[in-house]
Design an enzyme around this catalytic site. Structure first.
Site, PDB file in Angstrom:
ATOM      1  N   ASP A   1       0.897  -1.185  -0.095  1.00  0.00           N
ATOM      2  CA  ASP A   1      -0.038   0.121   0.014  1.00  0.00           C
ATOM      3  C   ASP A   1       0.831   1.236  -0.029  1.00  0.00           C
ATOM      4  OD1 ASP A   1      -1.724  -2.081   0.417  1.00  0.00           O
ATOM      5  OD2 ASP A   1      -2.925  -0.875   1.758  1.00  0.00           O
TER       6      ASP A   1
ATOM      7  N   LYS B   1      -7.170   3.356  -2.631  1.00  0.00           N
ATOM      8  CA  LYS B   1      -7.414   3.266  -1.145  1.00  0.00           C
ATOM      9  C   LYS B   1      -7.438   4.868  -0.845  1.00  0.00           C
ATOM     10  CE  LYS B   1      -5.037   1.476   3.158  1.00  0.00           C
ATOM     11  NZ  LYS B   1      -3.915   0.978   3.487  1.00  0.00           N
TER      12      LYS B   1
ATOM     13  N   LYS C   1     -10.556   0.414  -2.081  1.00  0.00           N
ATOM     14  CA  LYS C   1     -10.132  -0.040  -0.629  1.00  0.00           C
ATOM     15  C   LYS C   1     -10.684   1.185   0.397  1.00  0.00           C
ATOM     16  CE  LYS C   1      -7.035  -1.474   2.981  1.00  0.00           C
ATOM     17  NZ  LYS C   1      -5.395  -2.071   3.164  1.00  0.00           N
TER      18      LYS C   1
END
Length: 237
Positions: free
Chosen positions: A97, A171, A205
């Protein structure tokens, strides 16, 4: 529910007010809980990746090991991001990430950010890893959320194969951004809606501030494919 959860613990011992040993014990408990409940992934700091990979191997668990790159500020150079990423891939990380350089984006350095997304995504996809781009919604206006999400989507569509799109997420948040007046620094219905509308066909996400089963189900019903949370035990209960 469990197959959508990224069980997350990204605090240093200092931030958690724990000793280094206590912090390791906390992470070991997280790993045990992940094996028991069969979460999709655990998200931990890079220095614990090897430990987690070994742990899951010992228990023959399919839980994935995820970690963060250039966390939480996102302002390191692209080359530094690439070096950090290769290091954790070598340690066994399955999912990475990245905090996108949202500050550079806000200053108008769009081509720089596009190149960063292209190179870091390529590094991960070429080694069969999943990459998630944290855009840090709390630092962005609604217009900027739309623009940076679209930038990621267009960069991926232009440079990679359709079969790989499912492994490049957008995300929402780190959960560490300092807001004023106690405003949300994580997922909200508004910002997740903007991301979903502009990320497709890339998955999304939702992370930051998701503490209950009701919240998690709400975002899943909206269409997100992963939930990042440090409240996984409460949610599963």
């Amino acid at each position: 529910m469990e197959q959508f959860l990224d069980a997350t613990y990204l605090k240093t011992p200092e931030q958690a007010n724990l000793s280094k040993l206590e912090n390791v014990i906390f992470i070991e408990n997280l790993l045990h809980n992940a094996v028991k409940n069969k979460y999709k992934c655990v998200m931990i700091l890079p220095e614990y990746v090897a430990m987690a990979k070994s742990f899951f191997g010992l228990y023959k668990s399919n839980v994935l090991v995820g970690t963060v790159i250039d966390f939480p500020m996102g302002s390191a150079s692209t080359q530094d991001k690439l070096a950090q990423a290769q290091e954790v891939i070598d340690l066994g990380a399955d999912e990475l990430d990245f905090v996108i350089d949202y500050q550079a984006f806000k200053k108008g350095n769009v081509s720089y950010v596009q190149n960063q997304v292209k190179l870091c995504t390529a590094l991960c996809l070429h080694q069969q890893k999943t990459v998630k781009w944290i855009i840090e919604t709390a630092a962005l206006s609604n217009k900027e959320i739309i623009q940076i999400t679209t930038l990621i989507k267009n960069t991926v569509i232009k440079n990679f194969k359709e079969v790989d799109f499912c492994r490049v997420f957008v995300k929402s948040s780190t959960g560490f951004f300092q807001t004023i007046n106690n405003l949300s620094n994580g997922a909200t219905p508004e910002n997740i809606t903007l991301i979903i509308e502009n990320a497709s066909p890339l998955p999304v996400k939702a992370s930051g501030g998701i503490k209950t089963k009701q919240q998690a189900l709400f975002y899943l019903q909206m269409g997100v494919k992963r939930i990042g949370t440090s409240s996984q035990i409460e949610i599963v209960k």
